[in-house]
Enzyme design. Structure first.
Site, PDB file in Angstrom:
ATOM      1  N   GLU A 193       0.822  -1.218   0.000  1.00 48.79           N
ATOM      2  CA  GLU A 193       0.000   0.000   0.000  1.00 48.79           C
ATOM      3  C   GLU A 193       0.860   1.274   0.000  1.00 48.79           C
ATOM      4  OE1 GLU A 193      -3.103  -0.425  -0.433  1.00 48.79           O
ATOM      5  OE2 GLU A 193      -3.743  -2.261   0.549  1.00 48.79           O
ATOM      6  N   VAL A 194       1.847   1.304  -0.871  1.00 45.75           N
ATOM      7  CA  VAL A 194       2.781   2.450  -0.879  1.00 45.75           C
ATOM      8  C   VAL A 194       2.089   3.773  -1.196  1.00 45.75           C
ATOM      9  CG1 VAL A 194       4.940   1.205  -1.286  1.00 45.75           C
ATOM     10  CG2 VAL A 194       3.557   1.941  -3.245  1.00 45.75           C
TER      11      VAL A 194
HETATM   12  P1  TMP Z   1      -5.691  -3.019  -2.577  1.00 53.09           P
HETATM   13  O1  TMP Z   1      -5.016  -2.406  -3.770  1.00 53.09           O
HETATM   14  O2  TMP Z   1      -4.828  -3.947  -1.809  1.00 53.09           O
HETATM   15  O3  TMP Z   1      -7.010  -3.624  -2.920  1.00 53.09           O
HETATM   16  O4  TMP Z   1      -5.975  -1.852  -1.536  1.00 53.09           O
HETATM   17  C1  TMP Z   1      -6.322  -0.551  -1.934  1.00 53.09           C
HETATM   18  C2  TMP Z   1      -6.757   0.270  -0.746  1.00 53.09           C
HETATM   19  O5  TMP Z   1      -6.846   1.630  -1.148  1.00 53.09           O
HETATM   20  C3  TMP Z   1      -8.137  -0.092  -0.186  1.00 53.09           C
HETATM   21  O6  TMP Z   1      -8.138   0.058   1.234  1.00 53.09           O
HETATM   22  C4  TMP Z   1      -9.049   0.965  -0.775  1.00 53.09           C
HETATM   23  C5  TMP Z   1      -8.133   2.164  -0.888  1.00 53.09           C
HETATM   24  N1  TMP Z   1      -8.448   3.098  -1.968  1.00 53.09           N
HETATM   25  C6  TMP Z   1      -8.518   4.463  -1.705  1.00 53.09           C
HETATM   26  O7  TMP Z   1      -8.326   4.891  -0.557  1.00 53.09           O
HETATM   27  N2  TMP Z   1      -8.788   5.333  -2.725  1.00 53.09           N
HETATM   28  C7  TMP Z   1      -8.975   4.918  -4.010  1.00 53.09           C
HETATM   29  O8  TMP Z   1      -9.205   5.760  -4.884  1.00 53.09           O
HETATM   30  C8  TMP Z   1      -8.901   3.503  -4.288  1.00 53.09           C
HETATM   31  C9  TMP Z   1      -9.090   3.001  -5.673  1.00 53.09           C
HETATM   32  C10 TMP Z   1      -8.633   2.634  -3.239  1.00 53.09           C
HETATM   33 MG    MG Z   2      -3.408  -5.316  -1.706  1.00 48.33          MG
END
Ligand code: TMP
Ligand code: MG
Ligand code: ADP
Length: 184
Positions: A84-85
């Site tokens: 989650e960088v």
């Molecule tokens: P993931 O890539 O491991 O599925 O996790 C992505 C995380 O990022 C998830 O907690 C949802 C969050 N997210 C946002 O905060 N904003 C965004 O625009 C998107 C697409 C995901």
């Molecule tokens: Mg992930």
């Protein structure tokens, strides 16, 4: 000796965390010393773990500021893994540079763009200095093709940072995203 930087990116559900954790396993099988980090903002699956959407988990250090990563690095670490960088501050690029020049391999996973289709700055910076980039795709949840490059928000709000999973986001390909935009 120097290390290398690998960045795994793509939309939600594309298998970024799965791939990151498979690299952790490869180093562990080789009896190499690994350490895993995640941003403290990501509290989806519990406090001190990184988890895939399928529930595969590993222990991780929760970090609020990138610079804190360096406090956990001892002499014997072979590889550092950061999930989650996109949620880390922009100092992460300097922390990563520091690690690879010390001889440590670094693997980063994170979203390339938000649901607003805006690049996440921290991911973009890391992609620019990466030795290897792995760009993943998800299965489009409208047409079923393995070509989704967008994370589409299904809830009615405009928070760009919003932790969650299937209750908030689905993966879409460009074709299906275009159809939704045209019909709006
Ligand atoms: P993931 O890539 O491991 O599925 O996790 C992505 C995380 O990022 C998830 O907690 C949802 C969050 N997210 C946002 O905060 N904003 C965004 O625009 C998107 C697409 C995901
Ligand atoms: Mg992930
Ligand atoms: P990421 O970190 O990129 O969000 P994960 O590695 O946590 O992805 O999870 C990938 C897993 O999510 C897949 O192996 C699959 O089981 C599951 N999954 C759920 N929805 C989808 C989808 N639309 N496309 C691909 N995989 C999906």
């Amino acid at each position: 000796m120097v290390g290398k930087l690998t960045v795994i990116t793509g939309p939600m559900y594309s298998g970024k965390t799965t791939e990151l954790l498979s690299f952790v396993e490869i180093y562990n099988i080789g009896k190499k010393k690994t350490i895993v980090f995640k941003p403290s903002i990501d509290n989806r699956y519990g406090e001190d773990i990184v988890s895939t959407h399928t529930g595969f988990k590993v222990k991780a250090h929760k970090i609020s500021k990138s610079i804190e990563i360096l406090n956990h690095i001892s002499n014997n670490i072979d590889a550092v893994f950061i999930d989650e960088v996109q949620f880390f501050d922009e100092e992460l690029i300097n922390v990563v540079r520091n690690l690879i020049f010390k001889g440590i391999d670094v693997y980063c996973a994170g979203l390339d763009i938000s649901y607003l289709e805006k690049p996440f700055k921290t991911t973009a910076n890391l992609l620019a200095i990466a030795d290897e980039v792995i760009k993943k795709k998800a299965v489009c949840e409208k047409c079923g093709e393995h070509r989704a490059t967008y994370s589409f928000k299904i809830t009615q709000d405009d928070k760009e940072i919003d932790i969650g999973g299937k209750e908030k986001y689905i993966a879409l390909c460009r074709e299906c995203l275009k159809k939704i935009k045209v019909n709006k």
